[in-house]
Design a protein around this motif. Structure first.
Motif, PDB file in Angstrom:
ATOM      1  N   ALA A 242       0.858  -1.119   0.126  1.00 41.00           N
ATOM      2  CA  ALA A 242       0.359  -0.141  -0.130  1.00 41.00           C
ATOM      3  C   ALA A 242       0.967   0.856   0.078  1.00 41.00           C
ATOM      4  O   ALA A 242       0.361   2.331  -0.575  1.00 41.00           O
ATOM      5  N   VAL A 319      -6.890   3.474   2.931  1.00 38.00           N
ATOM      6  CA  VAL A 319      -6.030   1.886   3.424  1.00 38.00           C
ATOM      7  C   VAL A 319      -4.389   2.163   4.493  1.00 38.00           C
ATOM      8  O   VAL A 319      -4.813   1.532   5.308  1.00 38.00           O
ATOM      9  N   TRP A 377      -7.384  -2.114   0.382  1.00 40.35           N
ATOM     10  CA  TRP A 377      -6.798  -2.271  -0.846  1.00 40.35           C
ATOM     11  C   TRP A 377      -7.015  -3.346  -1.517  1.00 40.35           C
ATOM     12  O   TRP A 377      -7.204  -2.934  -3.028  1.00 40.35           O
TER      13      TRP A 377
ATOM     14  N   ARG B  60      -1.800   0.373  -8.464  1.00 47.12           N
ATOM     15  CA  ARG B  60      -2.273   0.730  -7.119  1.00 47.12           C
ATOM     16  C   ARG B  60      -2.498   1.947  -6.816  1.00 47.12           C
ATOM     17  O   ARG B  60      -1.608   3.300  -7.313  1.00 47.12           O
TER      18      ARG B  60
END
Lengths: 758, 71
Positions: A242, A319, A377, B60
């Motif tokens: 993350a 997250v 996530w 991401r």
């Protein structure tokens, strides 16, 4: 941001390349189950929190009393919510860390469905009162067997994946997973050694002190290896993901791992300070608990420092927010744990809500928030959507959850300390300031209400997460992409760790043993462990087993150390049946049977408890929390009639009591047919039952009749053959043997005297 | 003689003590091995394994580019 690993490649190159795909379907399943059971576990938590503030919430049904629902809450939170979260974490990260699809898809599915079936069976049996009464191991023996089978399936699947991995080095998260899998298996097996008396009833082979010791060896290490190590594995994978940067110090993480594995397993006895457990065991547990401070904080700092230079991301990313607060709670709980293990602190905190607050700072803060961070996530990745459905909702969940935890723990810390101090308060003349236990309960009811509010906030956050993930799932593509991954298989290990023949040895003049010493001194073996999964697992297992043996073997020696008390005799058959009702109703959730050797306790409850008094207690019922008073010296303290009135409606007898009424005990008949098999099992376990082995049922009927008549003589109702009679038989017997005159002759072989309640 | 009797007479105490000593030695060796200079680079590399999990599909959080397959 771009410090990702492009300049890095595995050391072992091979010319051939294999193509494979990750199995994310199993991850999706486990994530869904995590959210579903999380909502259930927290809902039940809020209900039982409400029951303590408002006894009417027990609903006057046998299935919904606090004593039966509390195990449901703890089991659901630990094994259903955290359990499914761990499996989701492991299935997603292990495949990627090992560069391999799970060993076998069928095993993955069997693991998933098997685990859900176990959860459902727990949710059905616990409210029915089918329980072993071992905290966090309440499930009865058929379910225990199912857990063992599913765990083995999981282990085969996991180690099979390691065996076919394409990454030589086994990343530290996998180490934590390995430690979890082997240790939980060991804990589960050794804490669940029983002899069944029927499909829904078994008795622990251990009794009294030994049973307590085994149970808390299990209970403590379940926290260590179910709620700590797998979540650390989770942290070491998902936090770097993350944050998009490697963990602050990988070397520190290795140290974190080994120190936890070496130290954690020794700390269990700190749950039993000042009980009938021997002093040395208790001190050992305390010393190792205090040692745990260091690795735990090392791990926390390692986690937080991973975010150095990325704190701007934390502000934007829910997250990371969940992870930061989660890791901070890890630090707080692991600071507080050793603190609570110090005997003088423990003398105040034990049996109070302080423990409950500690547990919830760990469970809600660490386990819950790490899970939520991971789920948020994972959701866009496993459901292959560009984004999470709503980042704002996740942010709102974060703040609601954090404030909810604070409401919960601040109120419950205050409740714990308040009640603990009230229990031990003496006035100038040396008398208890609050001799009436219920006064100390009434005092903390407002804090129980605050807990209900905090719990509701946390539950609402949980539901928001479930909704958010559900909406993300709705945006999934018609068909999931399954990208091909290409990676070289592991060839023969010819890496740098294969010790080369040393030059000096070749040249002669150095003894071969010197070469061996050099080999050892360079600690090549550890590097080999890091790459050899099997050896690594064996070493971890050995570490855990050795530490456990060190603790457990002496407890089996205790029998000779524990002074036998000649007057302590086995329970009468009816009392045994009554004791089983006590277990079924989960009385141990609110009442201890362990008076510690403090003046505040002996003043309040009577003579302190001796180890020799519990030798026939299969299983022990010492309890861990006094929501109500200790019951070890309840025998003979009140009349039968007092109990008859009290169990039917506690508030009629004790104003402001928060105990639920047990009306069903006045309707349900004693099942005499089960008594003989139960006595037989007890006899098999070495309880000297004498005559009762042949005539348990008759003896039970006689004693029931006697108590029935005594109740009528006291002006009570005719309760012929009702469950309440058996329970009263047990309560009136409890803790009284020590004051009796021992029977003549060899007491251990003597048939129990037909001592009915005084 | 019950289980406790058998276990009590089996003379197993020494194993635990020897185990404790082995623990300490092994643990000290692990610490030393992990933190000695020669291993720094190798282990720092190993710490990067999670960042390279070959998920090529989506960006991401924070916009990384882990699509690249490095093997």
């Amino acid at each position: 941001m771009d410090d990702a690993a492009h300049d890095w490649a595995p050391q072992i190159m091979s010319t051939e390349v294999e193509t494979f795909r990750y199995d994310d379907d199993i991850v999706r399943k486990f994530v869904g189950a995590t959210l579903l059971w999380g909502a259930v576990a927290m809902l039940v938590g809020v209900i039982i929190a409400l029951q303590l503030a408002l006894p009417a919430a027990n609903l006057n049904l046998p299935y919904t009393t606090f004593g039966r629902l509390r195990p449901l809450h703890t089991n659901a939170a630990i094994f259903a919510f955290a359990g499914n979260a761990i499996f989701a974490a492991i299935y997603y990260s292990s495949q990627r860390l090992l560069k391999a699809r799970m060993f076998n898809d069928k095993l993955s599915k069997a693991h998933f469905w098997g685990w859900q079936a176990i959860i459902v069976s727990a949710a059905v049996t616990l409210p029915l009162g089918i329980t072993q009464s071992r905290e966090y191991a309440e499930l009865e023996w058929p379910i225990d067997l199912a857990i063992a089978v599913v765990w083995v399936i999981f282990a085969i699947n996991f180690f099979g994946t390691i065996a076919k991995r394409r990454e030589r080095h086994i990343y530290v998260a996998i180490w934590f997973y390995i430690a979890t899998i082997v240790t939980v298996a060991i804990l589960h097996i050794f804490n669940n050694i029983w002899i069944p008396a029927s499909m829904t009833k078994s008795y622990s082979v251990y009794a009294g002190v030994q049973d307590a010791f085994m149970q808390w060896w299990y209970g403590h290490n379940a926290v260590a290896f179910f709620l700590t190590t797998p979540f650390l594995g989770l942290m070491y994978y998902y936090l770097p993901k993350a944050a998009n940067r490697p963990v602050f110090s990988y070397r520190l993480s290795i140290l974190h791992f080994w120190s936890l594995v070496f130290i954690y397993i020794w700390a269990g006895p700190h749950h039993l300070h000042y009980t009938a457990l021997p002093e040395w065991a208790s001190t050992l547990g305390m010393a190792f608990s205090v040692m745990l401070w260091m690795p735990s904080w090392g791990g926390m700092i390692n986690g937080l420092l991973t975010l150095r230079g990325a704190w701007n991301k934390v502000a934007r990313d829910p997250v990371l927010k969940f992870f930061v607060v989660g890791i901070t709670f890890y630090g707080m709980s692991t600071f507080e744990g050793p603190l609570l293990s110090i005997k003088s602190v423990n003398s105040l905190s034990h049996y109070t809500d302080w423990t409950i607050a500690h547990v919830h700072s760990g469970a809600l803060g660490w386990n819950g928030f790490m899970t939520f961070g991971m789920v948020y996530w994972l959701a866009p990745r496993i459901f292959q959507t560009k984004e999470l459905y709503s980042k704002k909702l996740a942010e709102a969940h974060f703040w609601l959850g954090t404030i909810g935890i604070l409401f919960y723990i601040v109120a419950i810390y205050a409740a714990g300390v308040t009640q603990g101090l009230m229990w031990r308060a003496f006035d100038e003349s040396g008398r208890l300031v609050y001799p009436n236990f219920v006064e100390t309960v009434t005092e903390i009811i407002p804090m129980y209400w605050v807990r209900v509010v905090g719990g509701l906030m946390y539950l609402t956050g949980m539901l928001m997460a479930a909704f958010n993930v559900f909406m993300t799932w709705k945006q999934r593509p018609d068909e999931y992409e399954e990208p091909d991954i290409e990676a070289a298989p592991l060839g023969e290990d010819t890496g740098p760790d294969r010790a080369p023949e040393p030059e000096l040895a070749k040249a002669g003049g150095v003894l071969p043993s010197a070469y061996k010493i050099a080999y050892f001194a360079e600690a090549k073996w550890h590097r080999i462990w890091e790459r050899k999964a099997f050896k690594f697992t064996v070493m971890t297992t050995l570490a855990v087993i050795t530490a456990s043996l060190f603790e457990i073997i002496p407890t089996f020696l205790i029998k000779s150390n524990v002074p036998t008390i000649a007057s302590v005799q086995p329970y009468q058959p009816l009392e045994l049946y009554g004791r089983d009702i006590y277990i079924e109703e989960g009385c141990y959730n609110c009442h201890s049977q362990m008076i510690r050797p403090f003046r505040a306790e002996t003043e309040r409850y009577g003579e302190y408890s001796k180890p020799g008094e519990f030798v026939y207690d299969h299983p022990f019922q010492w309890g861990s929390r006094r929501i109500g008073p200790d019951l070890h010296r309840i025998g003979g303290k009140y009349s039968h009639m007092w109990h008859v009135r009290h169990m039917k409606n506690p508030r009629e007898v004790v104003e402001n009591s928060i105990m639920p009424p047990y009306a069903h005990m006045y309707d349900d008949d004693i099942d005499y047919s089960v008594i003989q098999p139960r006595v037989d099992v007890m006899a098999m376990l070495g309880v000297p039952y004498g005559e009762a082995v042949n005539s348990a049922e008759d003896m039970a009927r006689q004693q029931a009749e006697l108590i029935r008549q005594e109740i009528i003589a006291e002006g009570g109702p005719d309760l012929k053959d009702k469950d309440i009679i058996a329970l009263i038989a047990y309560l009136q017997r409890m803790g009284t043997d020590i004051f009796k005159t021992p029977p003549e002759g060899d007491t251990s072989q003597e048939a129990p005297t037909a001592a009915v309640a005084e | 003689m019950g289980l406790s009797g058998i276990m009590g007479k089996a003379g197993l105490e020494i194993f635990a003590e020897v185990g404790l000593v082995i623990f300490l030695v092994v643990f000290a060796a692990v610490v030393w091995n992990t933190f000695r200079k020669g291993r720094k680079a190798e282990l720092e590399e190993a710490g990067r394994i999670p960042l390279d999990d070959f998920v090529p599909v989506h960006e991401r959080t924070g916009g990384s580019d882990d699509e690249e397959v490095t093997s």
